[in-house]
Design a protein around this motif. Structure first.
Motif, PDB file in Angstrom:
ATOM      1  N   HIS A  56      12.980   1.457  -3.909  1.00  0.00           N
ATOM      2  CA  HIS A  56      11.781   2.122  -3.409  1.00  0.00           C
ATOM      3  C   HIS A  56      10.928   1.165  -2.586  1.00  0.00           C
ATOM      4  CE1 HIS A  56       7.441   3.324  -4.109  1.00  0.00           C
ATOM      5  NE2 HIS A  56       7.917   4.327  -3.407  1.00  0.00           N
ATOM      6  N   PHE A  57      10.724  -0.036  -3.108  1.00  0.00           N
ATOM      7  CA  PHE A  57       9.905  -0.988  -2.366  1.00  0.00           C
ATOM      8  C   PHE A  57      10.610  -1.458  -1.092  1.00  0.00           C
ATOM      9  CE2 PHE A  57       8.446  -5.256  -1.289  1.00  0.00           C
ATOM     10  CZ  PHE A  57       7.099  -4.976  -1.060  1.00  0.00           C
ATOM     11  N   LEU A  58      11.932  -1.618  -1.150  1.00  0.00           N
ATOM     12  CA  LEU A  58      12.680  -2.012   0.035  1.00  0.00           C
ATOM     13  C   LEU A  58      12.511  -0.987   1.150  1.00  0.00           C
ATOM     14  CD1 LEU A  58      14.661  -3.927   1.447  1.00  0.00           C
ATOM     15  CD2 LEU A  58      16.531  -2.648   0.394  1.00  0.00           C
ATOM     16  N   LEU A  59      12.558   0.297   0.794  1.00  0.00           N
ATOM     17  CA  LEU A  59      12.357   1.357   1.789  1.00  0.00           C
ATOM     18  C   LEU A  59      10.930   1.318   2.348  1.00  0.00           C
ATOM     19  CD1 LEU A  59      14.246   4.326   0.066  1.00  0.00           C
ATOM     20  CD2 LEU A  59      15.006   2.950   2.015  1.00  0.00           C
ATOM     21  N   CYS A  60       9.961   1.050   1.480  1.00  0.00           N
ATOM     22  CA  CYS A  60       8.569   0.922   1.951  1.00  0.00           C
ATOM     23  C   CYS A  60       8.427  -0.270   2.890  1.00  0.00           C
ATOM     24  CB  CYS A  60       7.630   0.760   0.758  1.00  0.00           C
ATOM     25  SG  CYS A  60       7.422   2.252  -0.239  1.00  0.00           S
ATOM     26  N   LEU A  61       9.128  -1.349   2.594  1.00  0.00           N
ATOM     27  CA  LEU A  61       9.089  -2.538   3.438  1.00  0.00           C
ATOM     28  C   LEU A  61       9.688  -2.240   4.810  1.00  0.00           C
ATOM     29  CD1 LEU A  61       8.246  -5.575   3.134  1.00  0.00           C
ATOM     30  CD2 LEU A  61      10.654  -6.057   2.711  1.00  0.00           C
ATOM     31  N   LEU A  81       0.818  -1.204   0.000  1.00  0.00           N
ATOM     32  CA  LEU A  81       0.000   0.000   0.000  1.00  0.00           C
ATOM     33  C   LEU A  81       0.858   1.263   0.000  1.00  0.00           C
ATOM     34  CD1 LEU A  81      -2.850  -0.951   2.500  1.00  0.00           C
ATOM     35  CD2 LEU A  81      -2.918  -0.958   0.017  1.00  0.00           C
ATOM     36  N   LEU A  82       1.944   1.246   0.778  1.00  0.00           N
ATOM     37  CA  LEU A  82       2.836   2.404   0.805  1.00  0.00           C
ATOM     38  C   LEU A  82       3.454   2.652  -0.566  1.00  0.00           C
ATOM     39  CD1 LEU A  82       4.703   1.903   4.220  1.00  0.00           C
ATOM     40  CD2 LEU A  82       3.005   3.662   3.662  1.00  0.00           C
ATOM     41  N   SER A  83       3.892   1.575  -1.226  1.00  0.00           N
ATOM     42  CA  SER A  83       4.506   1.723  -2.545  1.00  0.00           C
ATOM     43  C   SER A  83       3.494   2.192  -3.581  1.00  0.00           C
ATOM     44  CB  SER A  83       5.144   0.404  -2.990  1.00  0.00           C
ATOM     45  OG  SER A  83       4.165  -0.587  -3.233  1.00  0.00           O
ATOM     46  N   PHE A  84       2.208   1.874  -3.332  1.00  0.00           N
ATOM     47  CA  PHE A  84       1.146   2.299  -4.242  1.00  0.00           C
ATOM     48  C   PHE A  84       0.936   3.811  -4.172  1.00  0.00           C
ATOM     49  CE2 PHE A  84      -3.389   3.084  -5.132  1.00  0.00           C
ATOM     50  CZ  PHE A  84      -3.498   2.519  -6.388  1.00  0.00           C
ATOM     51  N   TYR A  85       1.022   4.374  -2.978  1.00  0.00           N
ATOM     52  CA  TYR A  85       0.726   5.793  -2.779  1.00  0.00           C
ATOM     53  C   TYR A  85       1.967   6.686  -2.853  1.00  0.00           C
ATOM     54  CZ  TYR A  85      -4.160   5.102  -1.523  1.00  0.00           C
ATOM     55  OH  TYR A  85      -5.483   4.809  -1.567  1.00  0.00           O
ATOM     56  N   ILE A  86       3.114   6.156  -2.471  1.00  0.00           N
ATOM     57  CA  ILE A  86       4.329   6.970  -2.431  1.00  0.00           C
ATOM     58  C   ILE A  86       5.169   6.693  -3.678  1.00  0.00           C
ATOM     59  CG2 ILE A  86       6.414   7.539  -1.127  1.00  0.00           C
ATOM     60  CD1 ILE A  86       4.994   6.495   1.386  1.00  0.00           C
TER      61      ILE A  86
END
Length: 297
Positions: free
Chosen positions: A45-50, A29-34
């Motif tokens: 980017h996804f690693l940071l969201c994780l 969800l974070l990667s979807f919005y940010i």
């Protein structure tokens, strides 16, 4: 006393379990919005969201165990009922999680850990985000080049597939293969690709699909083990002979007795429009299909 002890242990186990399993869907969800910052690659980017999701999970659990349970229920509700996340299904989250584990445990070529194996949510969303079928410049490009080849008598004879074949001929004939930047899976938007007529397989597939859709056609993007390409709907399976005749008429030298390659979905006929094929319906580079990305009409 024993009963109270067992109950507390069970509650602690459930809370810890929720704390762990909530991390991955929260990261989705974070990667979807940010959006990724500037030129940050998608995997980082996804690693940071994780990492952010993991930190939130730990902090919320520390503050209130009830709150983490409420967050878990809220996420379930979002995925189950909110139409905003219609592309984010439970199955998609599971597939992406499975893809991550597969890459982390059996990855001899050091492929990015967060690059989906079977074209699941992440790759689907990136392709859909890159599509520009309704962009005015893409429309102009598609109209101009759909009439560049094959004069009107062929249009009267074969109909709209003539326009799609003209697009195929122009884009494929002028396309030059260029790799992505080192360490980055770059998806070029069609407004960029149509000017350069260069890029890799995903850039070509996105441009081709966008162009066909810009003139009223139906296109989809197919992901195979190491490739991405476009297929275009040219009627029903019963129309195969008509399509084959049109291809052999308009691409006589390229076909040279070859077969027409297609996929059948229901009764629909989907023809290969890949740049590795010399003609529409040419041989598939990789016959195995991992995923099919369809677009709303």
């Amino acid at each position: 006393m024993t009963h109270h002890y067992l109950r507390n242990n069970l509650v602690n186990f459930v809370v810890r379990f929720i704390q762990i399993i909530i991390v991955f869907p929260m990261a989705v969800l974070l990667s979807f919005y940010i959006e990724p910052y500037q030129s940050m690659n998608y995997e980082l980017h996804f690693l940071l969201c994780l990492m952010a999701a993991a930190a939130v999970s730990v902090l919320v659990t520390k503050y209130s165990r009830k709150l983490i349970v409420l967050m878990f229920v809220g996420l379930l509700g979002m995925f189950a009922f909110n139409s905003t996340f219609k592309a984010q299904t439970f199955e998609g989250v599971y597939d992406d999680y499975n893809a991550m584990l597969v890459n982390m445990t059996s990855n001899p070529h050091k492929v990015s850990y967060f690059k989906p194996v079977r074209g699941t949510y992440f790759q689907n969303q990136r392709v859909k985000s890159a599509m520009q079928a309704t962009h005015p410049k893409v429309r102009d490009f598609a109209v101009e080049n759909s009439t560049r080849y094959f004069h009107d008598e062929y249009y009267r004879k074969f109909g709209k597939m003539t326009r799609y074949f003209s697009l195929f001929k122009h884009i494929r004939m002028n396309w030059r293969y260029v790799n992505d930047p080192l360490g980055m899976d770059y998806y070029s938007p069609p407004t960029e690709s149509m000017q350069l007529l260069a890029g890799d397989c995903d850039d070509y597939a996105i441009l081709m699909a966008s162009s066909v859709m810009a003139i009223g056609g139906e296109a989809r993007v197919v992901i195979s083990p190491n490739h991405m390409y476009t297929e275009v709907k040219l009627g029903h399976v019963d129309d195969l002979d008509k399509v084959s005749y049109a291809v052999r008429t308009l691409f006589p030298d390229e076909v040279a007795g070859g077969k027409i390659h297609f996929h059948e979905t229901g009764e629909d006929l989907w023809i290969n429009f890949d740049y590795t094929a010399d003609y529409p319906g040419g041989p598939f580079l990789e016959p195995e299909m991992y995923s099919v990305i369809s677009f709303e009409r």
